[in-house]
Design an enzyme around this catalytic site. Structure first.
Site, PDB file in Angstrom:
ATOM      1  N   LYS A 108       0.858  -1.189   0.000  1.00 39.03           N
ATOM      2  CA  LYS A 108       0.000   0.000   0.000  1.00 39.03           C
ATOM      3  C   LYS A 108       0.889   1.232   0.000  1.00 39.03           C
ATOM      4  O   LYS A 108       1.671   1.449   0.917  1.00 39.03           O
ATOM      5  CB  LYS A 108      -0.908  -0.005   1.231  1.00 39.03           C
ATOM      6  CG  LYS A 108      -1.762   1.246   1.335  1.00 39.03           C
ATOM      7  CD  LYS A 108      -2.798   1.121   2.429  1.00 39.03           C
ATOM      8  CE  LYS A 108      -3.573   2.416   2.589  1.00 39.03           C
ATOM      9  NZ  LYS A 108      -4.582   2.325   3.643  1.00 39.03           N
ATOM     10  N   LYS A 125      -2.202  -1.548  -3.898  1.00 41.10           N
ATOM     11  CA  LYS A 125      -3.054  -0.365  -3.851  1.00 41.10           C
ATOM     12  C   LYS A 125      -2.234   0.897  -3.906  1.00 41.10           C
ATOM     13  O   LYS A 125      -1.232   0.968  -3.198  1.00 41.10           O
ATOM     14  CB  LYS A 125      -3.838  -0.421  -2.540  1.00 41.10           C
ATOM     15  CG  LYS A 125      -4.642   0.810  -2.239  1.00 41.10           C
ATOM     16  CD  LYS A 125      -5.249   0.689  -0.879  1.00 41.10           C
ATOM     17  CE  LYS A 125      -5.969   1.977  -0.557  1.00 41.10           C
ATOM     18  NZ  LYS A 125      -6.464   1.990   0.775  1.00 41.10           N
TER      19      LYS A 125
END
Ligand code: PBG
Length: 325
Positions: free
Chosen positions: A197, A250
């Site tokens: 992330k 992400k």
């Protein structure tokens, strides 16, 4: 490979039927996960300006929306909840009667096993400072935060979450959560790790939707530097080793290379999160008439599948499901 004129690659593209028959990548509603927001003490759904078509839901409207998504055949929902009260320790995140747990019970009650219910596991919506864990001075204390993540995981699993998805980027979070779930006899609950992330500027609209923007500083001390590829692969490797059932990259579009490399290297169930800023950008252009929403969306979602994601978490899930059937 042969060469021209025996080989004419355009033959494969001549008709819609041929193009469909030879498509290398499939995109179906069962590849899609829809993020949903629920807010405590709302009396009616509240539209999110920067994310056209999305709302902070009441428990009632959340049920309705989830029911509609199930009808369209999408794989699941990813739940974010906004509590009525915040405090420095994020205590409402793991309360049995906290909004996230109440919403999870409502979703399970409404849907049974028709949709996979995923609970985002983080503290930024619940802390008054907006960081993803317990502060020690100005920094997030990793190991103290893990103790809280363990409690949240158990509360969410007990409330019916099929999957918990830790998104705080603390070291050791998957191992800590797996142990806590197993100890609470929740060994059937899956973990989808937000493994890679990035500290991204594409989370802007989400922070309005989830009311979880940091009050000071940023998240670069725990989320990843966009410049790093090898580090992402180490993070994914670590989460698989710690017991993640599936891993996530992400955002999606700026990191398609990471998705592809992770899929090739680990061959592991993988999701990619087409985040709020990616959605807002596309919607803004579409609303200005600068691109075609349907075509651009299906192209984006197909590209994320082509890069190697099994599941795409997207704010376009509902519309895309409709376009695809
Ligand atoms: C919270 C969280 C964020 C997103 C998902 N979980 C925001 C952040 O890390 O600041 C972003 C999702 C989106 O932008 O759609 N930890």
């Amino acid at each position: 490979m042969g060469s021209f004129p025996e080989h004419r690659p355009r033959r494969l593209r001549r008709t819609a039927g041929l193009r469909r028959a030879f498509a290398e990548t499939a995109l179906t509603p069962s590849n899609l996960i829809a993020p949903l927001f629920v807010k405590e003490s709302l009396t009616e759904p509240h539209a999110i300006d920067s994310m056209p078509g999305h709302f902070q839901h009441t428990l009632e409207s959340l049920r309705k929306e989830a029911r509609e998504l199930a009808t369209r055949g999408i794989a699941g929902v990813l739940l974010f909840a906004i509590p009525g009260e915040k405090d420095p320790l994020g205590n409402r995140a793991w309360a049995r009667d906290g909004i996230s747990q109440r919403a999870l019970r409502a979703l399970k009650d409404e849907l049974g096993d028709e949709l996979v219910v995923i609970a985002d596991l983080c503290m930024c919506e619940y802390t008054d400072h907006g960081h993803c864990g317990i502060l020690a001075g100005d920094v997030v204390d990793n190991d103290k935060t893990l103790d809280v993540y363990e409690k949240i995981a158990v509360a969410q699993a007990e409330a019916g979450a099929d999957i918990v998805a830790p998104s705080g980027m603390m070291d050791g979070q998957v191992e800590a959560i797996r142990e806590a779930l197993d100890e609470a006899r929740m060994d059937d609950t899956l973990i989808l790790a937000y493994a890679a992330k990035y500290a991204s500027s594409f989370y802007g609209p989400f922070r309005d939707a989830a009311e979880g923007a940091p009050r000071f500083g940023d998240r670069r001390g725990y989320q990843q530097d966009p410049a790093n590829r090898e580090e992402a692969l180490r993070e994914i490797d670590a989460d698989i080793t710690q017991g993640a059932d599936a891993v996530m990259v992400k955002p999606a579009l700026p990191y398609l290379d990471v998705i592809r490399e992770a899929k090739d290297r680990f061959g592991y169930p993988m999701a990619a999160y087409n985040v709020s800023g990616e959605y807002a950008m596309l919607m803004a252009a579409a609303q200005n008439g600068w691109i075609n929403e349907r075509d651009a969306t299906l192209e984006v979602l197909t590209s994320i599948r082509r890069a190697g994601a099994d599941l795409v978490i997207t704010y376009h899930a509902k519309k895309a499901a409709e376009w695809l059937t």
